[in-house]
Design a protein around this motif. Structure first.
Motif, short mmCIF file in Angstrom:
data_model
loop_
_atom_site.label_atom_id
_atom_site.label_comp_id
_atom_site.label_asym_id
_atom_site.label_seq_id
_atom_site.Cartn_x
_atom_site.Cartn_y
_atom_site.Cartn_z
N HIS A 68 0.81 -1.00 -0.10
CA HIS A 68 -0.11 0.13 -0.07
C HIS A 68 0.77 1.32 -0.07
N ASP A 69 2.12 1.15 0.56
CA ASP A 69 2.66 2.32 0.60
C ASP A 69 3.43 2.62 -1.06
N CYS A 70 3.75 1.52 -1.38
CA CYS A 70 4.65 1.60 -2.62
C CYS A 70 3.65 1.95 -3.93
N PHE A 71 2.41 1.68 -3.83
CA PHE A 71 1.66 1.89 -4.65
C PHE A 71 1.01 3.50 -4.93
N GLY A 93 -7.19 7.11 4.90
CA GLY A 93 -8.02 6.80 3.67
C GLY A 93 -8.81 5.59 3.82
N PRO A 94 -9.74 5.34 3.39
CA PRO A 94 -10.79 4.10 3.55
C PRO A 94 -10.10 2.97 3.28
N PRO A 95 -9.26 2.79 2.10
CA PRO A 95 -8.52 1.39 1.97
C PRO A 95 -7.49 1.11 3.05
N ASN A 161 -6.48 5.41 -5.54
CA ASN A 161 -5.63 4.65 -6.64
C ASN A 161 -5.03 3.41 -6.39
N LEU A 162 -5.32 2.83 -5.15
CA LEU A 162 -5.06 1.48 -4.67
C LEU A 162 -6.01 0.69 -5.57
N SER A 175 -3.56 -0.77 -13.34
CA SER A 175 -3.07 -0.27 -12.17
C SER A 175 -1.61 -0.41 -12.02
N PHE A 176 -1.20 -1.69 -12.37
CA PHE A 176 0.07 -1.96 -12.32
C PHE A 176 0.95 -1.44 -13.12
N ALA A 177 0.47 -1.35 -14.50
CA ALA A 177 1.31 -0.66 -15.42
C ALA A 177 1.56 1.00 -14.97
N LYS A 178 0.85 1.64 -14.31
CA LYS A 178 0.90 3.02 -13.93
C LYS A 178 2.30 2.82 -12.91
#
Length: 323
Positions: A68-71, A93-95, A161-162, A175-178
């Motif tokens: 969650h930190d790296c994303f 944040g909610p997630p 954005n998670l 999401s991963f490509a970003k």
């Protein structure tokens, strides 16, 4: 007297590029603290081991913290910053409301500040701790490149954005490509759920009124769907109720993938990996060969740890606040 000819411009450029590469390696590699804080990894490991003895949920929580930190903003420990009166931080944040075990990073940081003040970043502590919990649970070991600096910005609004547990494979790949990560990283890193737990709110939409045609998500194994219903008897019921994402929740192994093959993925995003032809073959491969999964997971964790690395940030004295 002989006159030395000036170096061609191309040679000068090559020399500069080589110097830049040398500097790059010097500021981000596995031996970054060998001289300035040689005991850093030992201190982090001991702290994580001690915390896990008192709370077996620590490994899953620290691994999730790293993801969650790296994303969001890259691996800069922005997730660790506390909210202030003027700013709601990522951890609120909610997630991220269910992200726990920040105290473990706090403990490691306090010990490191005593041993080698102002040296080891919070971002590096999180990255090393994530490796350690995987290895402690029976998973692979890898050398963690270090030299990250800590960021000074953390916004709860950016946690949208998670990747969500409802995402399909197309959404997951986007999401991963970003973050510069590909299909192999998506499937391998999803295997981190082998240590995970989820509250009902993240998957109960699959159990009732799923669509106009199906009451229950048809990709779910029927018996497993009923098991989940028993765990979550009422929509929006007990907030603490939930389900482990793997039958061997304290062991890092490939059972997660075997469960996807059996239609027993808890999240819709998990089961989607087996429902989509683009990722199904890799799930099958990891389900059959645990050593292959371990190799790919370790490689993907290194790539994830490279996302958004800061070389010009700060080394926080307290991981919860900027200096």
């Amino acid at each position: 007297m002989a006159v030395l000819a000036p170096k061609p411009r191309s040679c000068v450029m090559i020399a500069l590029l080589l110097a830049m590469v040398s500097v790059s390696k010097a500021v981000f590699d596995a031996h970054y603290y060998d001289r300035t804080c040689p005991q850093a990894e030992k201190i982090i490991l001991q702290t994580v081991q001690n915390a896990t003895r008192h709370d077996p949920k620590v490994p899953a929580r620290l691994l999730r913290m790293f993801f969650h930190d790296c994303f969001i903003r890259g691996c800069d420990a922005s997730l660790l910053l506390d909210s202030t009166p003027g700013n709601k931080a990522e951890k609120d944040g909610p997630p991220n409301i269910s992200v726990r075990a920040f105290y473990v990073i706090d403990d490691a940081k306090a010990r490191l500040e005593t041993a080698c003040p102002h040296t080891v970043s919070c971002a590096d502590i999180v990255a090393v701790a994530a490796r350690d919990v995987v290895t402690m649970a029976g998973g692979p070991y890898w050398n963690v490149p270090k030299g990250r600096k800590d960021g000074r910005v953390s916004n709860a609004s950016e946690t949208v954005n998670l990747p969500a547990p409802t995402f399909n494979v197309t959404q997951l790949l986007q999401s991963f490509a970003k973050r510069g990560l590909g299909l192999k990283d998506l499937v391998a890193l999803s295997g981190g759920h082998t240590l995970g737990f989820s509250h009902c709110s993240s998957f109960e939409a699959r159990l009732r009124n799923f669509s106009l045609i199906h009451d229950v998500d048809p990709t779910l194994n029927r018996a497993f769907a009923q098991q989940l219903k028993n765990k979550c008897p009422k929509p929006n019921g007990d907030r603490n109720a939930g389900q482990f994402l793997d039958a061997t929740s304290l062991t890092f192994d490939n059972v997660y993938y075997r469960r996807l093959v059996a239609g027993e993925g808890v999240f819709g995003s998990d089961q989607a990996l087996y429902s989509d032809y683009r990722t199904r073959w890799m799930v099958d491969s990891f389900a059959k060969d645990q050593s292959l999964f371990f190799r790919e997971f370790a490689a993907s964790m290194v790539r994830l740890g490279n996302v958004g690395v800061l070389h010009n940030g700060e080394v926080r004295v307290n991981c919860r606040t900027v200096n």
